[in-house]
Design a protein around this motif. Structure first.
Motif, mmCIF file in Angstrom:
data_model
loop_
_atom_site.group_PDB
_atom_site.id
_atom_site.type_symbol
_atom_site.label_atom_id
_atom_site.label_comp_id
_atom_site.label_asym_id
_atom_site.label_seq_id
_atom_site.Cartn_x
_atom_site.Cartn_y
_atom_site.Cartn_z
ATOM 1 N N MET A 33 0.650 -1.122 -0.080
ATOM 2 C CA MET A 33 0.022 -0.004 0.024
ATOM 3 C C MET A 33 0.944 1.203 0.045
ATOM 4 O O MET A 33 1.918 1.239 0.838
ATOM 5 C CB MET A 33 -0.979 -0.012 1.270
ATOM 6 N N LYS A 34 0.514 2.346 -0.797
ATOM 7 C CA LYS A 34 1.248 3.423 -1.045
ATOM 8 C C LYS A 34 0.421 4.600 -0.154
ATOM 9 O O LYS A 34 -0.942 4.362 -0.084
ATOM 10 C CB LYS A 34 1.384 3.980 -2.188
ATOM 11 N N ARG A 35 1.230 5.390 0.462
ATOM 12 C CA ARG A 35 0.537 6.636 1.118
ATOM 13 C C ARG A 35 1.100 7.896 0.588
ATOM 14 O O ARG A 35 2.380 8.130 0.647
ATOM 15 C CB ARG A 35 0.847 6.361 2.648
ATOM 16 N N LEU A 36 0.092 8.580 0.351
ATOM 17 C CA LEU A 36 0.547 10.221 -0.090
ATOM 18 C C LEU A 36 -0.223 11.356 0.673
ATOM 19 O O LEU A 36 -1.183 11.244 1.144
ATOM 20 C CB LEU A 36 -0.060 10.247 -1.699
ATOM 21 N N THR A 37 0.635 11.903 1.549
ATOM 22 C CA THR A 37 0.164 13.252 2.396
ATOM 23 C C THR A 37 0.503 14.449 1.525
ATOM 24 O O THR A 37 1.540 14.734 0.878
ATOM 25 C CB THR A 37 1.098 13.333 3.403
ATOM 26 N N THR A 49 7.237 4.383 0.179
ATOM 27 C CA THR A 49 5.905 4.018 0.299
ATOM 28 C C THR A 49 4.875 5.019 0.946
ATOM 29 O O THR A 49 3.982 4.980 1.199
ATOM 30 C CB THR A 49 5.915 2.814 1.397
ATOM 31 N N HIS A 50 5.551 6.197 1.563
ATOM 32 C CA HIS A 50 4.996 7.179 1.936
ATOM 33 C C HIS A 50 5.809 8.674 1.493
ATOM 34 O O HIS A 50 6.879 8.855 2.235
ATOM 35 C CB HIS A 50 4.761 7.193 3.583
ATOM 36 N N VAL A 51 5.084 9.301 0.837
ATOM 37 C CA VAL A 51 5.421 10.534 0.327
ATOM 38 C C VAL A 51 4.830 11.828 0.928
ATOM 39 O O VAL A 51 3.616 11.640 0.716
ATOM 40 C CB VAL A 51 5.513 10.631 -1.163
ATOM 41 N N LEU A 52 5.462 12.980 1.000
ATOM 42 C CA LEU A 52 4.834 14.206 1.327
ATOM 43 C C LEU A 52 5.027 15.173 0.212
ATOM 44 O O LEU A 52 6.250 15.461 -0.303
ATOM 45 C CB LEU A 52 5.458 14.716 2.445
ATOM 46 N N LEU A 53 3.904 15.410 -0.424
ATOM 47 C CA LEU A 53 3.903 16.584 -1.548
ATOM 48 C C LEU A 53 3.346 17.858 -1.028
ATOM 49 O O LEU A 53 2.168 17.905 -0.504
ATOM 50 C CB LEU A 53 2.902 15.963 -2.507
ATOM 51 N N ALA A 84 -3.979 16.322 3.668
ATOM 52 C CA ALA A 84 -4.859 15.277 3.287
ATOM 53 C C ALA A 84 -3.919 14.019 2.980
ATOM 54 O O ALA A 84 -3.155 14.192 2.165
ATOM 55 C CB ALA A 84 -5.702 15.733 1.987
ATOM 56 N N GLU A 85 -4.203 12.989 3.869
ATOM 57 C CA GLU A 85 -3.370 11.845 3.570
ATOM 58 C C GLU A 85 -4.348 10.866 2.836
ATOM 59 O O GLU A 85 -5.642 10.341 3.260
ATOM 60 C CB GLU A 85 -2.884 11.304 4.890
ATOM 61 N N ILE A 86 -3.722 10.268 1.678
ATOM 62 C CA ILE A 86 -4.489 9.352 1.095
ATOM 63 C C ILE A 86 -3.573 8.150 0.737
ATOM 64 O O ILE A 86 -2.361 8.084 0.885
ATOM 65 C CB ILE A 86 -4.842 9.841 -0.247
ATOM 66 N N VAL A 87 -4.309 6.826 0.748
ATOM 67 C CA VAL A 87 -3.600 5.522 0.583
ATOM 68 C C VAL A 87 -4.154 5.059 -0.751
ATOM 69 O O VAL A 87 -5.394 4.970 -1.080
ATOM 70 C CB VAL A 87 -3.959 4.552 1.753
#
Length: 178
Positions: A1-5, A102-106, A142-145
């Motif tokens: 699972m990928k997580r994008l904040t 796996t977890h990126v902050l944009l 906003a955090e999405i997976v």
């Protein structure tokens, strides 16, 4: 699972109307809000494999304040494409992220970040999604997976797991007119 904040830059300073948009820094309220969000990320255990951000001064200053609250340097990669980017351009940036992350902050700007979040996360009656649909204020995360690779990320393919505005953490920081 990928997580994008996704993090929208904090409240910027409009005191000098002759200043270029790219060169506007944060006002005092923005600095407080960004540091508070940084502390929230730390207390929630957020650990980022990568941070990609607009090089606009208000984003650079937002990340500096987030780092104060977070307690460590985030090591952002500055990407000029993010400055005032559309949701389509932001999705291109995300789809190019390293596969091992796996977890990126944009970190960027509206309306692009808000449009990207609304595009990726299907409508629902869940409180975070409803709040996202109303407004994406400054210094909000906003955090999405989603399942799959960064290249696989497509409209409607993600789930919103967290939507936190500065005013949710400190009522004196909102609402505002941004």
């Amino acid at each position: 699972m990928k997580r994008l904040t996704l993090l929208r830059h904090a409240k910027s300073d409009w005191d000098d109307p002759a200043q270029r948009d790219f060169d506007r820094g944060l006002n005092g309220r923005g600095k407080r809000a960004a540091a508070l969000i940084g502390g929230h990320l730390r207390s929630g255990g957020a650990v980022f494999d990568a941070v990609v951000a607009s090089p606009a001064l208000r984003v650079v200053e937002t990340l500096a304040q987030v780092e104060l609250g977070y307690g460590r340097t985030l090591g952002a990669v500055w990407d000029r494409r993010i400055y005032l980017a559309s949701a389509v351009t932001l999705l291109d940036v995300v789809q190019e992220l390293p596969s091992e992350a796996t977890h990126v902050l944009l970190v960027g700007h509206n309306p692009g970040l808000e449009d990207l979040a609304l595009w990726l996360v299907p409508e629902s009656d869940e409180a975070p999604r409803v709040a996202l649909g109303v407004k994406y204020p400054t210094a909000t995360i906003a955090e999405i997976v989603f399942d799959g690779t960064w290249r696989d990320l497509a409209p409607g393919a993600a789930r919103l797991t967290r939507f936190v505005r500065p005013r949710d953490l400190d009522p004196t920081l909102g609402p505002d007119a941004d």
